[in-house]
Design a protein around this motif. Structure first.
Motif, PDB file in Angstrom:
ATOM      1  N   GLN A 146      69.687  21.712  -3.710  1.00 18.62           N
ATOM      2  CA  GLN A 146      69.313  20.236  -2.976  1.00 18.62           C
ATOM      3  C   GLN A 146      68.596  20.448  -1.468  1.00 18.62           C
ATOM      4  O   GLN A 146      67.517  20.686  -1.390  1.00 18.62           O
ATOM      5  CB  GLN A 146      70.415  19.175  -2.735  1.00 18.62           C
ATOM      6  CG  GLN A 146      70.380  18.284  -3.475  1.00 18.62           C
ATOM      7  CD  GLN A 146      71.631  17.035  -2.947  1.00 18.62           C
ATOM      8  OE1 GLN A 146      72.901  17.243  -2.235  1.00 18.62           O
ATOM      9  NE2 GLN A 146      71.392  15.938  -2.923  1.00 18.62           N
ATOM     10  N   LEU A 147      69.715  21.967  -0.837  1.00 19.04           N
ATOM     11  CA  LEU A 147      69.246  22.583   0.045  1.00 19.04           C
ATOM     12  C   LEU A 147      67.480  23.412  -0.381  1.00 19.04           C
ATOM     13  O   LEU A 147      66.641  23.584   1.031  1.00 19.04           O
ATOM     14  CB  LEU A 147      70.363  23.415   0.321  1.00 19.04           C
ATOM     15  CG  LEU A 147      69.913  24.778   2.016  1.00 19.04           C
ATOM     16  CD1 LEU A 147      69.123  23.608   3.165  1.00 19.04           C
ATOM     17  CD2 LEU A 147      70.765  25.471   2.017  1.00 19.04           C
ATOM     18  N   VAL A 148      67.772  24.792  -1.569  1.00 16.14           N
ATOM     19  CA  VAL A 148      66.978  25.316  -2.230  1.00 16.14           C
ATOM     20  C   VAL A 148      65.618  23.734  -2.031  1.00 16.14           C
ATOM     21  O   VAL A 148      64.013  24.439  -2.057  1.00 16.14           O
ATOM     22  CB  VAL A 148      66.785  25.649  -3.358  1.00 16.14           C
ATOM     23  CG1 VAL A 148      66.165  26.516  -4.498  1.00 16.14           C
ATOM     24  CG2 VAL A 148      67.698  26.893  -3.304  1.00 16.14           C
ATOM     25  N   GLN A 149      65.350  23.207  -2.740  1.00 11.35           N
ATOM     26  CA  GLN A 149      64.357  22.325  -3.188  1.00 11.35           C
ATOM     27  C   GLN A 149      63.935  21.710  -1.427  1.00 11.35           C
ATOM     28  O   GLN A 149      62.087  21.831  -1.073  1.00 11.35           O
ATOM     29  CB  GLN A 149      64.976  20.867  -3.561  1.00 11.35           C
ATOM     30  CG  GLN A 149      63.108  19.873  -4.159  1.00 11.35           C
ATOM     31  CD  GLN A 149      63.993  18.706  -4.824  1.00 11.35           C
ATOM     32  OE1 GLN A 149      66.387  18.713  -5.318  1.00 11.35           O
ATOM     33  NE2 GLN A 149      63.589  18.360  -5.260  1.00 11.35           N
ATOM     34  N   VAL A 150      64.830  21.707  -0.986  1.00 11.69           N
ATOM     35  CA  VAL A 150      64.672  20.660   1.054  1.00 11.69           C
ATOM     36  C   VAL A 150      63.390  21.891   1.392  1.00 11.69           C
ATOM     37  O   VAL A 150      62.380  22.194   2.262  1.00 11.69           O
ATOM     38  CB  VAL A 150      65.177  20.770   1.748  1.00 11.69           C
ATOM     39  CG1 VAL A 150      65.122  20.421   2.929  1.00 11.69           C
ATOM     40  CG2 VAL A 150      66.036  19.611   0.991  1.00 11.69           C
ATOM     41  N   GLU A 185      61.474  24.447   0.119  1.00 11.49           N
ATOM     42  CA  GLU A 185      60.478  24.919  -0.668  1.00 11.49           C
ATOM     43  C   GLU A 185      59.539  23.681  -0.155  1.00 11.49           C
ATOM     44  O   GLU A 185      58.136  23.770  -0.083  1.00 11.49           O
ATOM     45  CB  GLU A 185      60.841  24.899  -2.142  1.00 11.49           C
ATOM     46  CG  GLU A 185      61.505  26.270  -2.267  1.00 11.49           C
ATOM     47  CD  GLU A 185      61.997  25.654  -3.812  1.00 11.49           C
ATOM     48  OE1 GLU A 185      62.059  27.225  -4.411  1.00 11.49           O
ATOM     49  OE2 GLU A 185      61.673  24.932  -4.645  1.00 11.49           O
ATOM     50  N   GLU A 186      60.260  22.315  -0.658  1.00  7.60           N
ATOM     51  CA  GLU A 186      59.311  21.619  -0.182  1.00  7.60           C
ATOM     52  C   GLU A 186      58.381  21.754   1.520  1.00  7.60           C
ATOM     53  O   GLU A 186      57.454  21.180   2.237  1.00  7.60           O
ATOM     54  CB  GLU A 186      59.382  19.919  -0.214  1.00  7.60           C
ATOM     55  CG  GLU A 186      60.036  19.530  -1.340  1.00  7.60           C
ATOM     56  CD  GLU A 186      61.051  18.317  -0.642  1.00  7.60           C
ATOM     57  OE1 GLU A 186      60.844  17.639  -0.051  1.00  7.60           O
ATOM     58  OE2 GLU A 186      61.437  17.904  -2.692  1.00  7.60           O
ATOM     59  N   VAL A 187      59.465  21.856   2.830  1.00 10.16           N
ATOM     60  CA  VAL A 187      59.448  22.319   4.201  1.00 10.16           C
ATOM     61  C   VAL A 187      58.005  23.263   3.559  1.00 10.16           C
ATOM     62  O   VAL A 187      57.035  23.561   4.806  1.00 10.16           O
ATOM     63  CB  VAL A 187      60.471  22.204   5.357  1.00 10.16           C
ATOM     64  CG1 VAL A 187      59.837  22.061   6.620  1.00 10.16           C
ATOM     65  CG2 VAL A 187      60.939  20.594   4.970  1.00 10.16           C
ATOM     66  N   ARG A 188      58.139  24.299   3.640  1.00  2.00           N
ATOM     67  CA  ARG A 188      57.993  25.543   3.569  1.00  2.00           C
ATOM     68  C   ARG A 188      56.758  25.848   3.009  1.00  2.00           C
ATOM     69  O   ARG A 188      55.766  26.997   2.706  1.00  2.00           O
ATOM     70  CB  ARG A 188      58.535  26.850   3.878  1.00  2.00           C
ATOM     71  CG  ARG A 188      60.143  26.718   4.962  1.00  2.00           C
ATOM     72  CD  ARG A 188      60.448  28.496   4.774  1.00  2.00           C
ATOM     73  NE  ARG A 188      59.523  29.442   5.251  1.00  2.00           N
ATOM     74  CZ  ARG A 188      60.202  30.445   4.773  1.00  2.00           C
ATOM     75  NH1 ARG A 188      61.505  31.489   4.297  1.00  2.00           N
ATOM     76  NH2 ARG A 188      58.963  31.284   5.165  1.00  2.00           N
ATOM     77  N   GLY A 189      57.044  25.221   2.174  1.00  2.00           N
ATOM     78  CA  GLY A 189      55.619  25.558   0.813  1.00  2.00           C
ATOM     79  C   GLY A 189      56.127  26.683  -0.015  1.00  2.00           C
ATOM     80  O   GLY A 189      54.106  27.415  -0.430  1.00  2.00           O
ATOM     81  N   LYS A 190      56.974  27.354   0.085  1.00  2.00           N
ATOM     82  CA  LYS A 190      57.183  28.398  -0.853  1.00  2.00           C
ATOM     83  C   LYS A 190      57.834  28.425  -1.731  1.00  2.00           C
ATOM     84  O   LYS A 190      58.855  27.466  -1.549  1.00  2.00           O
ATOM     85  CB  LYS A 190      57.211  29.885   0.248  1.00  2.00           C
ATOM     86  CG  LYS A 190      57.822  29.338   1.163  1.00  2.00           C
ATOM     87  CD  LYS A 190      58.205  31.013   1.951  1.00  2.00           C
ATOM     88  CE  LYS A 190      59.011  32.426   1.325  1.00  2.00           C
ATOM     89  NZ  LYS A 190      59.074  33.511   2.064  1.00  2.00           N
TER      90      LYS A 190
END
Length: 429
Positions: A354-358, A360-365
């Motif tokens: 979940q943390l990785v997905q979040v 990635e969404e915020v940083r776009g990478k």
């Protein structure tokens, strides 16, 4: 006078009736409602990026250098900030001017407990001159400078802002979001140890630490074993060394043996580099013409999950025993200064995913979890009987931590607030 009043409000004498005053007041009231600005003043606005940045600057201006710490002043500021937002908090006294703080934001229904945590103390400024006031919180070219800007008051401020924003925005969630601000992390996590022993972590289901990672995701950290070795001799005059026992010479012999023969036993780790050992402090003697009767050495060891600290100490004792065969007068002690266990959470843990997905969404990478060589308060949180995932994400830039002109950049700081808000909403759904 009556005619003048009616003229002002667009009425004539002919239209004046007994109910005119009522209509007049209603008209005036309507006009006031339509023209009055009911928007909040800036200081009353809900939590936003600039208010979070202002909070960070206030925290940076509080000198919490450890030693001695003085975290009580920072804890008071944090508590005042939470009180203004209607979030209850509790101060836990560790010692004089050393206060810890716990705040809780409750969801609409019972559920899991997620902890946001970080430490308030900072390392000394150092001997090298800064270009910016270490406690001035100066902002230049999008960077905020100050001791602790990276490690880790930016993470603390972002977590505080996230809690307040979640409350003000009415974000729905279940369970509890707990905020924990600790003392003394820079000197073996003494605050986290106290809280764990008192049961403040017994209800946790996951822990997110705001240490500097440049908003990457760390899920592993090395352990820390700090040892102080001491050799003891007999004082005497420097001109007659045969009348004394030189503790410095005995320590030299011991360190020579240690450096040539000591080797770690370990299994390689996929996220952490090899274990390390560093001789960082040597103290011996008190005068050029006085034979040293005591010498101490402090060794910093960073360990992997596959290693056992007691086994490491036993191997050092074996080296001491070997030296003693050649130097029968050798008298040595081993003192444990810091004993922090390694911490590691699996990549496939649901919280980590979940943390990785979040992030990635915020940083776009794309983000790949990693491990770092330092330790955090997670070393004590991991000792709670109930097992739970521990991860580290913070806006600070790791190479800037503990350095002169330490800083955090604006955008990573703002991004971390969004990361904290989103992971709380997702995990406590």
């Amino acid at each position: 006078m009556k005619e003048a009043m009616l003229a002002v409000y667009g009425h004539s004498i002919a239209s004046y009736r007994i109910d005119a005053p009522i209509r007049l007041y209603a008209s005036v009231l309507k006009q006031l409602i339509n023209t009055t600005d009911y928007s909040l003043r800036e200081e009353e606005l809900a939590m936003n990026d600039e208010k979070a940045l202002a909070l960070l600057k206030k925290l940076l201006k509080i000198n919490t250098t450890n030693p001695p710490g003085n975290e009580a002043e920072a804890a008071a500021l944090i508590q005042k900030t939470f009180e203004a937002a209607g979030i209850p908090s509790e101060v836990i006294v560790y010692g004089e001017k050393r206060h810890q703080l716990i705040a809780e934001l409750k969801g609409a229904e019972p559920g899991k407990t997620l902890a946001f945590t970080g430490h308030m103390d900072v390392v000394p400024v150092g001997e090298i001159a800064w270009d910016h006031d270490p406690f001035g919180a100066e902002e230049v070219d999008g960077k905020i400078y100050g001791r602790g800007a990276s490690d880790m008051k930016s993470g603390l401020a972002a977590m505080i802002a996230a809690l307040i924003a979640l409350k003000e925005e009415g974000t729905p969630f279940k369970g509890t979001l707990k905020f924990i601000a600790t003392v003394g992390e820079e000197t073996s996590s003494i605050g986290a140890e106290q809280l764990v022993k008192r049961g403040y972590a017994d209800d946790l289901d996951a822990v997110l630490i705001g240490e500097p990672t440049d908003n990457e995701v760390s899920i592993a950290e090395k352990g820390a074993l700090w040892l102080r070795l001491a050799t003891y001799g007999k004082t005497g005059h420097g001109s007659t060394p045969s009348c004394g026992i030189n503790a410095n010479e005995h320590m030299i012999a011991l360190l020579s043996k240690f450096q040539s023969e000591f080797r770690f036993t370990f299994e390689p780790d996929d996220l952490l580099s090899e274990p390390t050992s560093s001789i960082d402090v040597i103290r011996g003697g008190n005068g050029t013409n006085v034979i040293a009767d005591k010498c101490t050495v402090e060794i910093d060891m960073r360990t992997l999950p596959s290693q056992n600290h007691q086994a490491i100490i036993a191997s050092i004792q074996a080296i001491i025993d070997a030296v003693q065969k050649d130097i029968p007068q050798l008298k040595t002690t081993i003192e444990i200064l810091n004993d922090m266990l390694p911490v590691k959470t699996a990549k496939d843990d649901p919280f980590v995913k979940q943390l990785v997905q979040v992030v990635e969404e915020v940083r776009g990478k794309t983000i790949e979890p990693y491990g770092f060589s330092g330790y955090t308060d997670g070393a004590f949180f991991s000792q709670v009987k109930k097992a739970f995932p521990i991860a580290v994400v913070g806006p600070g830039y790791p190479p800037a931590a503990h350095q002169p002109n330490e800083y955090v950049a604006r955008q990573p700081f703002f991004d971390s607030i969004q990361i904290y808000k989103k992971i709380a909403a997702d995990f406590l759904r």
